[in-house]
Enzyme design. Structure first.
Site, mmCIF file in Angstrom:
data_model
loop_
_atom_site.group_PDB
_atom_site.id
_atom_site.type_symbol
_atom_site.label_atom_id
_atom_site.label_comp_id
_atom_site.label_asym_id
_atom_site.label_seq_id
_atom_site.Cartn_x
_atom_site.Cartn_y
_atom_site.Cartn_z
ATOM 1 N N SER A 57 0.847 -1.204 0.000
ATOM 2 C CA SER A 57 0.000 0.000 0.000
ATOM 3 C C SER A 57 0.880 1.250 0.000
ATOM 4 O O SER A 57 0.390 2.347 -0.262
ATOM 5 C CB SER A 57 -0.932 0.001 1.220
ATOM 6 O OG SER A 57 -0.223 -0.330 2.399
ATOM 7 N N LYS A 125 4.487 -11.490 3.122
ATOM 8 C CA LYS A 125 3.057 -11.683 2.820
ATOM 9 C C LYS A 125 2.869 -11.767 1.312
ATOM 10 O O LYS A 125 3.463 -10.982 0.562
ATOM 11 C CB LYS A 125 2.227 -10.532 3.400
ATOM 12 C CG LYS A 125 0.736 -10.662 3.051
ATOM 13 C CD LYS A 125 -0.146 -9.759 3.887
ATOM 14 C CE LYS A 125 -0.197 -8.335 3.416
ATOM 15 N NZ LYS A 125 -0.685 -8.124 2.039
ATOM 16 N N GLU A 127 -0.253 -12.438 -1.797
ATOM 17 C CA GLU A 127 -1.690 -12.453 -2.095
ATOM 18 C C GLU A 127 -2.030 -13.683 -2.932
ATOM 19 O O GLU A 127 -1.291 -14.021 -3.861
ATOM 20 C CB GLU A 127 -2.080 -11.189 -2.868
ATOM 21 C CG GLU A 127 -1.896 -9.925 -2.056
ATOM 22 C CD GLU A 127 -2.348 -8.662 -2.783
ATOM 23 O OE1 GLU A 127 -2.945 -8.765 -3.876
ATOM 24 O OE2 GLU A 127 -2.104 -7.569 -2.246
ATOM 25 N N GLU A 194 -9.339 -9.591 3.584
ATOM 26 C CA GLU A 194 -9.711 -8.192 3.341
ATOM 27 C C GLU A 194 -11.093 -8.069 2.713
ATOM 28 O O GLU A 194 -11.398 -8.734 1.714
ATOM 29 C CB GLU A 194 -8.647 -7.546 2.418
ATOM 30 C CG GLU A 194 -8.928 -6.089 2.108
ATOM 31 C CD GLU A 194 -7.745 -5.336 1.532
ATOM 32 O OE1 GLU A 194 -6.617 -5.889 1.481
ATOM 33 O OE2 GLU A 194 -7.944 -4.172 1.129
HETATM 34 O O1 KIV Z 1 -0.493 -3.457 1.561
HETATM 35 C C1 KIV Z 1 -1.163 -3.399 2.605
HETATM 36 O O2 KIV Z 1 -1.139 -2.407 3.344
HETATM 37 C C2 KIV Z 1 -1.987 -4.541 2.942
HETATM 38 C C3 KIV Z 1 -2.989 -4.344 4.037
HETATM 39 C C4 KIV Z 1 -4.150 -3.626 3.482
HETATM 40 C C5 KIV Z 1 -3.363 -5.603 4.680
HETATM 41 O O3 KIV Z 1 -1.895 -5.559 2.352
#
Ligand code: KIV
Length: 276
Positions: A57, A125, A127, A194
């Site tokens: 983000s 993380k 997706e 999400e």
């Molecule tokens: O990139 C991010 O900030 C995220 C959050 C919205 C979980 O993946």
């Protein structure tokens, strides 16, 4: 600016993937937020935030892009490095940017390794669901903890075409249940879910052995995460209803910049006490 250890840091136990699992088991909610810079990371850590996600983000709330799709590995390495430097207690998780893990598992492994070795994050993380499970397994097998991300996955925005709530139809809800289970079996230590219906997220959280951290997924998850710039009222291009604004820092900063501008123009800054 102080670089001394924080007075409270010795008393607080380091958050690990293991302690997050214990938190889930004992019903202790996990508080997570995002960070992209050293100072914010230090404040989040002092506030007792359990998980600090260096989210892609950053593309939107730091770089001003319309989506997260354009964020690069080099940019994530930089953000992860400066955040990790500010954190003593929280678990630092680095987002793998779009196309850093989708081509093949070898490339994904190399990039996950860079985030850990070069930038100092403790987990990554990714997706996606079943389709990335082989990659998740490869990364976990070398000792890098993986957090999954399901529901609204912003890197796929061009496929979805909208940031609306996901999994409202039974078919997609079933796919989400399957994906959550598949990620858990592949060795993910936690999931972010999400923007899905609260009931579905609560059901998945109850079924999963691993912690489920919700964003726009209701109160039934094992923890919550928000984008820090959203909850501080700094990023105001969208205001999804799941964001609770804990401050209006955008307004406060604008006011300060305007007062400074007026003072400089009026030759009221600097004053005698601010001069040598
Ligand atoms: O990139 C991010 O900030 C995220 C959050 C919205 C979980 O993946």
């Amino acid at each position: 600016m102080s670089t001394q250890p924080r007075p409270d840091s010795k008393r607080q136990r380091k958050v690990t993937t293991r302690s997050l699992l214990q938190m889930k088991r004992s019903g202790d909610p996990i508080a997570a937020l995002t960070a992209y810079d050293f100072l914010s990371a230090e404040l989040l850590d002092r506030a007792g935030i359990d998980v600090i996600l260096v989210g892609d983000s950053a593309g939107m709330v730091v770089q001003g892009l319309d989506t997260t799709v354009g964020v690069t590995m080099e940019q994530m390495l930089y953000h992860c490095q400066v955040v990790a430097r500010g954190v003593e207690r929280a678990l630092v998780v680095g987002d793998m940017p779009f196309m850093s893990y989708q081509v093949n598992a070898d490339e994904a492994l190399r990039n996950a390794g860079r985030l850990v070795k070069e930038a100092g994050v403790e987990a990554v993380k990714l997706e996606g669901g079943e389709s990335i499970c082989e990659t998740v397994r490869r990364i976990v097998d070398v000792g890098i903890p993986v957090m999954g991300h399901l529901g609204l996955t912003p890197q796929s925005i061009h496929k979805f075409g909208t940031y609306q709530v996901r999994a409202t139809e039974p078919e997609e809800a079933e796919e989400l249940r399957r994906d959550a289970l598949a990620l858990e079996r592949a060795g993910a230590f936690a999931l972010v879910i999400e923007k899905v219906p609260a009931q579905l997220a609560a059901e998945i959280s109850a079924r999963a052995e691993i912690p489920v951290i919700g964003i726009g997924a209701g109160p039934g998850c094992d923890g919550q995460i928000l984008v820090t710039q959203d909850m501080l009222g700094l990023y105001t291009r969208f205001h999804p209803r799941f964001v609770r604004r804990y401050a209006e820092l955008g307004q406060a900063m604008l006011g300060a910049f305007e007062r400074y501008q007026r003072d400089v123009k009026a030759r009221e800054f600097p004053g005698p006490d601010e001069s040598y």
